[in-house]
Design an enzyme around this catalytic site. Structure first.
Site, PDB file in Angstrom:
ATOM      1  N   SER A  39      -7.250  20.979  12.524  1.00 11.39           N
ATOM      2  CA  SER A  39      -7.860  20.836  11.196  1.00 11.39           C
ATOM      3  C   SER A  39      -9.075  19.916  11.218  1.00 11.39           C
ATOM      4  O   SER A  39      -9.209  19.043  12.081  1.00 11.39           O
ATOM      5  CB  SER A  39      -6.835  20.275  10.215  1.00 11.39           C
ATOM      6  OG  SER A  39      -5.713  21.103  10.163  1.00 11.39           O
TER       7      SER A  39
HETATM    8  N1  SAH Z   1      -1.297  19.697  13.191  1.00 13.00           N
HETATM    9  C1  SAH Z   1      -2.081  20.366  14.196  1.00 13.00           C
HETATM   10  C2  SAH Z   1      -2.747  21.608  13.700  1.00 13.00           C
HETATM   11  C3  SAH Z   1      -1.750  22.645  13.394  1.00 13.00           C
HETATM   12  S1  SAH Z   1      -2.354  24.285  13.233  1.00 13.00           S
HETATM   13  C4  SAH Z   1      -3.081  19.408  14.828  1.00 13.00           C
HETATM   14  O1  SAH Z   1      -3.231  18.284  14.375  1.00 13.00           O
HETATM   15  O2  SAH Z   1      -3.676  19.802  15.819  1.00 13.00           O
HETATM   16  C5  SAH Z   1      -0.857  25.017  12.659  1.00 13.00           C
HETATM   17  C6  SAH Z   1       0.220  25.168  13.676  1.00 13.00           C
HETATM   18  O3  SAH Z   1       1.405  25.562  13.018  1.00 13.00           O
HETATM   19  C7  SAH Z   1      -0.051  26.254  14.728  1.00 13.00           C
HETATM   20  O4  SAH Z   1      -0.013  25.682  15.990  1.00 13.00           O
HETATM   21  C8  SAH Z   1       1.070  27.255  14.512  1.00 13.00           C
HETATM   22  O5  SAH Z   1       1.530  27.866  15.701  1.00 13.00           O
HETATM   23  C9  SAH Z   1       2.139  26.370  13.895  1.00 13.00           C
HETATM   24  N2  SAH Z   1       3.191  27.072  13.116  1.00 13.00           N
HETATM   25  C10 SAH Z   1       3.097  28.148  12.299  1.00 13.00           C
HETATM   26  N3  SAH Z   1       4.295  28.438  11.761  1.00 13.00           N
HETATM   27  C11 SAH Z   1       5.176  27.520  12.250  1.00 13.00           C
HETATM   28  C12 SAH Z   1       6.575  27.284  12.067  1.00 13.00           C
HETATM   29  N4  SAH Z   1       7.339  28.041  11.261  1.00 13.00           N
HETATM   30  N5  SAH Z   1       7.141  26.256  12.733  1.00 13.00           N
HETATM   31  C13 SAH Z   1       6.407  25.454  13.549  1.00 13.00           C
HETATM   32  N6  SAH Z   1       5.090  25.646  13.767  1.00 13.00           N
HETATM   33  C14 SAH Z   1       4.482  26.651  13.118  1.00 13.00           C
END
Ligand code: SAH
Length: 221
Positions: free
Chosen positions: A67
């Site tokens: 993000s």
């Molecule tokens: N917080 C992260 C960015 C996350 S992007 C950072 O600081 O870099 C969103 C992430 O959520 C992705 O990697 C995706 O694979 C994950 N995601 C999507 N659905 C999910 C779920 N049900 N449980 C865990 N992770 C999930």
């Protein structure tokens, strides 16, 4: 001879904190200090290191994103952690591990759940390289279900777009603690701060518009 200032990542970090966070209203000093300390360049793929401090989200792996710094800061501030002594935080969506590192830098113990094994590995590697691994446990799984054996939490942060608030997450939140989650459609969401008032009641505060990759799972898209 006057030498041009060296464009180090530290300078870029300071500029990011001032121009992108402070001037846009991030006030929590603990949050600002964490952004000044965490080397964001260690959480983006090598091919994008030069863009690490730009005012934008960046691609990571498997079509997912890290993000924009401002959004990470707003979400962190909405957890309202400053006056809490115990701080065990659940993150849903480890991604690159940057959000988890910010929370670890603020003194939190972080449980981070990632759906995709490749990203769980990427986050773990980045947290090791940056020195935060000791404070963060990354699990592979469906974060919609939370993490029962580590509950209850002093805060929960969902970093993927959800159609609704997953009930398991509310259950695993302590009374008085906050859950921060982008809720809406796959195209557009609003950032919600959900406060657990009692075992049966929540209060939802509606925040800024945002756009996250979708939450996939039991209560996802
Ligand atoms: N917080 C992260 C960015 C996350 S992007 C950072 O600081 O870099 C969103 C992430 O959520 C992705 O990697 C995706 O694979 C994950 N995601 C999507 N659905 C999910 C779920 N049900 N449980 C865990 N992770 C999930």
């Amino acid at each position: 001879m006057i030498k041009p200032a060296k464009d180090t990542f530290e300078n870029q970090r300071r500029l990011m904190v001032d121009a992108q966070l402070r001037t846009r209203g991030i006030r929590d000093e603990a949050v600002l200090q964490a952004f000044q300390a965490v080397p964001r360049e260690l959480f983006v793929p090598c091919t994008h290191q030069e863009l690490a401090y730009e005012d934008q989200p960046l691609p990571t792996k498997c079509g997912q994103t890290i993000s924009q710094p401002y959004i990470v800061a707003v979400m962190t501030e909405l957890l309202e952690l400053s006056d809490r002594t115990e701080r065990k935080i659940l993150e849903v969506g480890a991604g690159a591990g940057y959000q988890a590192a910010i929370l670890a830098e603020m003194g939190c113990r972080v449980i981070s759940i990632e759906r995709l094994p490749e990203l769980a590995r990427f986050a773990t590697d980045n947290l090791i390289c940056s020195g935060y691994a000791e404070w963060v446990s990354v699990y592979t799984g469906d974060g919609c279900l939370g993490c029962k054996h580590e509950a209850p939490f002093d805060g929960i942060i969902v970093t993927a777009a959800a159609p609704e608030i997953p009930p398991a997450l509310i259950e695993q939140l302590k009374i008085g603690a906050k859950l921060v989650i982008p809720c809406g459609t796959q195209a557009i969401q609003e950032l919600q701060q959900v406060e657990k008032i009692s075992a049966q009641e929540i209060r939802v505060h509606h925040g800024i518009g945002c756009r996250f990759v979708p939450l996939i799972g039991a209560d996802g898209f």
